[in-house]
Design an enzyme around this catalytic site. Sequence first.
Site, PDB file in Angstrom:
ATOM      1  CG  LEU A   2       7.197 -15.735 -11.928  1.00  0.00           C
ATOM      2  CD1 LEU A   2       6.984 -17.033 -12.699  1.00  0.00           C
ATOM      3  CD2 LEU A   2       6.954 -15.961 -10.438  1.00  0.00           C
ATOM      4  CB  THR A   3      13.415 -14.272 -10.074  1.00  0.00           C
ATOM      5  OG1 THR A   3      12.881 -13.875  -8.810  1.00  0.00           O
ATOM      6  CG2 THR A   3      14.896 -13.936 -10.125  1.00  0.00           C
ATOM      7  CG  PHE A   4      15.375 -17.343 -13.702  1.00  0.00           C
ATOM      8  CD1 PHE A   4      16.401 -17.969 -14.378  1.00  0.00           C
ATOM      9  CD2 PHE A   4      15.489 -17.215 -12.324  1.00  0.00           C
ATOM     10  CE1 PHE A   4      17.519 -18.465 -13.713  1.00  0.00           C
ATOM     11  CE2 PHE A   4      16.587 -17.702 -11.639  1.00  0.00           C
ATOM     12  CZ  PHE A   4      17.612 -18.336 -12.335  1.00  0.00           C
ATOM     13  CG  HIS A  41      16.944 -10.808 -12.876  1.00  0.00           C
ATOM     14  ND1 HIS A  41      16.071 -11.145 -11.863  1.00  0.00           N
ATOM     15  CD2 HIS A  41      17.788  -9.879 -12.353  1.00  0.00           C
ATOM     16  CE1 HIS A  41      16.394 -10.468 -10.772  1.00  0.00           C
ATOM     17  NE2 HIS A  41      17.419  -9.678 -11.048  1.00  0.00           N
ATOM     18  CG  HIS A  66       9.680  -9.802  -8.732  1.00  0.00           C
ATOM     19  ND1 HIS A  66       9.688  -9.853  -7.349  1.00  0.00           N
ATOM     20  CD2 HIS A  66      10.529 -10.776  -9.141  1.00  0.00           C
ATOM     21  CE1 HIS A  66      10.500 -10.814  -6.950  1.00  0.00           C
ATOM     22  NE2 HIS A  66      11.035 -11.393  -8.017  1.00  0.00           N
TER      23      HIS A  66
END
Length: 444
Positions: free
Chosen positions: A74-76, A79, A244
């Site tokens: 997932l993004t968070f 990152h 991702h």
Amino acid sequence: MIITSNGASLHPNLRFTGSELRSNGTHDFKRTVLIVSIDGLRADYLDRGLTPHLLAISKRGLRAKSMTPVFPTLTFPNHWALMTGLYAESHGIVANNFWDPATQTEFHYNRIESCWNSSWWFGEPMWETAQKAGLMTANLMWPGPPKTTNGISSAYFVPWKDKVALDIKLDQILQWIDLPLEQRPQLIMAYEPSLDQAGHKAGPASELVNNTLKAVDLFAKKLHNNLEARNLTDIVDIIFVSDHGMTDTSNPELVYVDGILGEEGMKAIQHEDGWPAMGLRFDPHSNVTKHLNALQEAATENPEKFSVYTHDTMPERYHFTNNERIAPIYMVPEIGYVLTTKSEGNSGMSKGNHGYDNDELAMHAMFIAHGPFSKVVKDLHIQKHSSSSFTMRANEGWHTISDDAYVMDRLKNVEIYNLVVKLLGIESYAANNNGTSGFWDKYL
């Protein structure tokens, strides 16, 4: 904190290192690294013939087969893994949305009271390391807090804002690069979400994704051309990454969780974390063993659809156990399947998604780097093997895909933190992380 004329903020009381100066012919520069994240750029998007510039710079620099994201994909979580070199269990951002039993509060990636609250974010991001080493940094919308738990912020910070044109972001990056030496950041971090948004909206094989991919490549070309016009291609190292990949979910097979748990089990769920993987916290006063058994039996009967894990059975490669923020029971669907309920069905389902097993190639991210470090690496590598018809040995971490194109083995995104601090020459300031010691020695 001082607000600059372009709306960014400048941190006071900065120290400057005595690092060597390099000249572009008219101005002096210190070591400079620019890292750009293109959210949702699946590694094999680069093979569609739509990114000629990114491929061209990868031939002069470095490109990995793919980059493995941390779980969950997932993004968070990813990152912050890129920023800190830590797995999710270590940096604490275990999903885009999750429950913290210690504080009895819930993290929401899209609420400023969560995502700007430094207490959620463990670990030391590369911009904190750089600031500690006396380097100035600039943050252009990178997902994460503006300030760490130690109270350290980037020298320049531009907060998240949706639908900002790539040309505007390019102008901001160039404004920072054009600052006088004493005000110029040596580490610039930039984030672009449009490709991820296109993938969710229309699916990874869509015309929208392909057109957005072309726009991203044009941005990369303009960035290179502007650096070339400033005679900075031998001074500034640029790293392109993504967090991702993306898979098609336009017509998934639905797995009904309520059909497995029944009414009693569904009512016992106190918190659901993440998606498409689902972390479950049951009321401790309910029959948790019964609910877990029901899920495990269903997973055993349908191994092609989903898996069920506890902290004791979680795959070691996930590095997703040692944090109380991780729900005690996790359902992880296979690609092609979606966890839902009979009442929800596929309502609100986007045509593309991520968050699946990080070993799936559709979830893999991209890594490309170019600049003075990668040019030297590639030149030396080609010279070393020119007498052997470009035959690569697997244990050297290199492969050839054509006479002029070399790619690295797959790497984990937790290695990126150590790359950046090495390029900046600040390894002695580096924080402990999950990257592999000496990983970059064979390339640098």
